[in-house]
Design a protein around this motif. Structure first.
Motif, PDB file in Angstrom:
ATOM      1  N   ILE A 197     -21.378   6.105 -40.559  1.00  0.00           N
ATOM      2  CA  ILE A 197     -22.685   6.174 -41.790  1.00  0.00           C
ATOM      3  C   ILE A 197     -24.018   6.801 -40.832  1.00  0.00           C
ATOM      4  N   LYS A 198     -24.190   7.635 -40.522  1.00  0.00           N
ATOM      5  CA  LYS A 198     -25.394   7.878 -39.564  1.00  0.00           C
ATOM      6  C   LYS A 198     -26.468   7.924 -40.158  1.00  0.00           C
ATOM      7  N   LYS A 199     -25.980   8.633 -41.128  1.00  0.00           N
ATOM      8  CA  LYS A 199     -27.324   8.966 -42.329  1.00  0.00           C
ATOM      9  C   LYS A 199     -26.855   8.572 -43.612  1.00  0.00           C
ATOM     10  N   LEU A 200     -28.179   8.873 -44.476  1.00  0.00           N
ATOM     11  CA  LEU A 200     -27.827   8.114 -45.612  1.00  0.00           C
ATOM     12  C   LEU A 200     -28.716   8.715 -46.411  1.00  0.00           C
ATOM     13  N   LEU A 228     -26.176  -1.482 -43.278  1.00  0.00           N
ATOM     14  CA  LEU A 228     -25.412  -0.789 -42.494  1.00  0.00           C
ATOM     15  C   LEU A 228     -26.173   0.197 -41.020  1.00  0.00           C
ATOM     16  N   ARG A 229     -26.286  -0.906 -40.667  1.00  0.00           N
ATOM     17  CA  ARG A 229     -27.022  -0.913 -39.562  1.00  0.00           C
ATOM     18  C   ARG A 229     -26.467  -1.265 -38.722  1.00  0.00           C
ATOM     19  N   LEU A 283     -25.850   2.971 -39.094  1.00  0.00           N
ATOM     20  CA  LEU A 283     -27.307   3.385 -39.361  1.00  0.00           C
ATOM     21  C   LEU A 283     -28.294   3.920 -39.091  1.00  0.00           C
ATOM     22  N   GLU A 284     -28.559   5.172 -39.015  1.00  0.00           N
ATOM     23  CA  GLU A 284     -30.170   5.128 -38.305  1.00  0.00           C
ATOM     24  C   GLU A 284     -31.081   5.819 -38.723  1.00  0.00           C
ATOM     25  N   ILE A 313     -32.377   6.639 -43.011  1.00  0.00           N
ATOM     26  CA  ILE A 313     -32.942   6.685 -44.532  1.00  0.00           C
ATOM     27  C   ILE A 313     -33.406   8.216 -45.095  1.00  0.00           C
TER      28      ILE A 313
END
Lengths: 130, 292
Positions: free
Chosen positions: B3-6, B26-27, B31-32, B34
Motif C-alpha cells: 500500500i504505497k498510495k491510498l 501504514l507508513r 505508505l507514501e 494519501i
C-alpha cells in the motif's frame, strides 16, 4: 521574443487567471494540470518561468519542486510557488524529506499564498524573469 | 501487494482527520502518498425548476471541502508525506472509480454508507458499488468510538474471515507486506450449521477438525512470513459469528474477500461482506476478486 511561462495547477479557474495576467503583461502562457504533466511540459516547452501550485493530483508541487531543484538540467528553471498551502508548511515539508535522506533543496525564490491580486502576481513575474 | 498510495474518500461527517492519523501507521509498511477525495452529490447542486444550476452552492461546497483538505494536507506535508486532492461533483461511485484509476491507488478508504435500507435496495450499496468498479481493496473505516478495539491501530490485530473463495485467499497476499504493523492475525471460518445438522458428535468434530486443519494451512503462510496467526472455527450465520469472532479475538479489523456478484443479485440475496462492512463496528477491509 516574448518569454514563456508555464502554470502548473489543477484548478482551471486559477489557470485562467494566471493565463489572463500573463497575456496582459506580454508573456506566452502554457498550462499543465498536475505535477507529472508539468514536468513533461517543462522538458518539452522549456519555459522561462514556472508558476507552481502545491496541492495537486498525481504529483504535488512539493515533489515537482524537489525534482527540478535536484536535476542538473532543470535546477535553474525559475519558479514562483502559488498555493493555498502556507510557505511555512512548504519549507517544513522539504526539511522533513531531507531528514528522511533525500537531497537538500534551496528555498523557493518567490512564494505567493492564494488568493493573490493580479498586480502582485504580475510584479512577481517581472521580478523573476523581467 | 504494497500500500504505497491510498485514496481517502470522505463526506467529512463520516470520516475525519483522526481516521487519517490512524491510517498513518501504514507508513511503517510502505505508505507514501494519501489522496483526499470529496464528492459533492449532483442532486445538491443540480438543475432545479425555477432555480437552475446552483453554481454558488457548488462553489461554497467545493471551497468548504478545499479548506478542510488544505488543513489536513499541511499536517501531512510537514511529516514528509505526499498528498493530493480531488473535489468532484457527480456520483460517488463513478468519481471514486475514475480517480482510483487515474491515481493508481492501492487502497480506497471510505466511511460506511449513509443510504437507508430502501435506498440500498433500489440503488445498491455505496460500498459494493465502489468495490465492483475498482480493482483495489476497499477499507470501510469506522470511527474509533464505534470500534471496540481499534485504539487507533486498525492493522494491529486483523481477523481474516475466509469462505475459501479466491478473493479471501488473496487477502493473505495483501496482509503479508503489512507485517511491521501486525501483532497477530486471527484466521476464521464460519461453518454452515446445516453442515453439522443431523451429524453425530463424531462427524461434527471431524468437520471442525478438517476446517481447523485448512485454517492452520493458511496460518502457516503468515507464520512463514514471521506473522503470528491463530485459527478459529465458528458455526452459524456468518454475519453474527464473524462479529462474535472479532470481539472474542479482540480484532482491530475484519478482512474479507468479495465476490463479483451482480448488484441486483446482491440486493435480493444479500452479501456477507456488505453486511459486515456496513453494520459491524469493526473497520472492514474488502478484497476484490482478481480481475482478468
Amino acid at each position: 521574443m516574448a518569454k514563456k511561462v508555464l502554470t502548473v495547477d489543477d484548478d482551471p479557474d486559477v489557470r485562467l487567471f494566471t493565463t489572463t495576467v500573463l497575456e496582459e503583461n506580454g508573456y506566452v502562457p502554457v498550462e499543465a494540470g498536475n505535477g507529472e504533466e508539468g514536468l513533461q511540459m517543462i522538458k518539452s516547452e522549456h519555459p522561462d518561468l514556472v508558476i507552481l501550485d502545491v496541492l495537486m493530483p498525481r504529483q504535488s508541487g512539493i515533489r515537482l519542486y524537489r525534482e527540478l531543484k535536484t536535476s542538473k538540467a532543470l535546477a535553474n528553471v525559475k519558479i514562483i510557488i502559488l498555493s493555498g498551502i502556507a510557505k511555512k508548511t512548504f519549507l517544513r515539508s522539504q526539511q522533513a524529506l531531507t531528514e528522511f535522506g533525500e537531497s537538500p533543496v534551496p528555498e523557493p525564490d518567490f512564494y505567493l499564498e492564494k488568493p493573490v491580486e493580479a498586480d502582485v502576481l504580475a510584479d512577481t513575474i517581472r521580478k523573476a524573469i523581467g | 501487494m504494497e500500500i504505497k498510495k491510498l485514496m481517502f474518500v470522505t463526506k467529512f461527517e463520516d470520516l475525519g482527520y483522526e481516521a487519517v492519523q490512524a491510517l498513518l501507521s501504514l507508513r511503517k509498511a510502505s505508505l507514501e502518498h494519501i489522496v483526499f477525495m470529496n464528492v459533492i452529490e449532483r442532486e445538491k447542486v443540480a438543475m432545479q425548476r425555477g432555480v437552475g444550476y446552483k453554481k454558488e452552492e457548488a462553489v461554497r461546497l467545493k471551497e468548504a471541502a478545499n479548506i478542510r483538505f488544505i488543513d489536513w494536507a499541511e499536517r501531512l506535508f510537514e511529516q514528509g508525506m505526499e498528498v493530493g486532492v480531488y473535489i468532484q461533483i457527480g456520483s460517488l461511485e463513478g468519481e471514486v472509480a475514475k480517480a482510483v484509476r487515474k491515481e493508481e491507488a492501492d487502497l480506497v478508504v471510505i466511511g460506511r454508507s449513509h443510504k437507508t435500507a430502501m435506498e440500498q435496495f433500489y440503488s445498491g450499496s455505496t460500498v459494493t458499488g465502489i468495490i465492483r468498479r475498482v480493482a483495489v481493496p476497499v477499507l470501510v473505516y469506522k470511527p474509533a468510538s464505534e470500534s471496540p478495539f481499534s485504539l487507533g491501530k486498525p492493522f494491529e490485530r486483523p481477523l481474516l474471515a475466509t469462505d475459501w473463495s479466491p478473493a479471501s485467499l488473496r487477502a493473505i497476499d495483501y496482509l503479508l507486506p503489512l507485517k511491521p504493523l501486525i501483532q497477530e492475525v486471527s484466521v476464521v471460518h464460519v461453518a454452515d450449521e446445516k453442515e453439522i445438522e443431523g451429524s453425530s458428535a463424531m462427524q461434527a468434530q471431524q468437520i471442525r477438525k478438517d476446517t481447523k486443519r485448512r485454517l492452520e494451512e493458511l496460518c502457516a503462510r503468515f507464520e512463514a512470513a514471521g506473522i503470528a496467526a491463530r485459527a478459529h472455527v465458528y458455526v452459524g450465520e456468518p454475519e453474527p459469528e464473524i462479529d462474535k469472532a472479532a470481539r472474542e479475538c479482540q480484532a482491530t479489523m475484519v478482512v474479507m474477500g468479495t465476490s463479483a456478484k451482480m448488484g441486483w443479485v446482491e440486493r435480493f440475496i444479500g452479501s456477507t461482506p456488505r453486511e459486515i462492512a456496513e453494520k459491524s463496528p469493526f473497520p472492514t477491509l474488502l478484497i476484490p476478486p482478481e480481475r482478468r
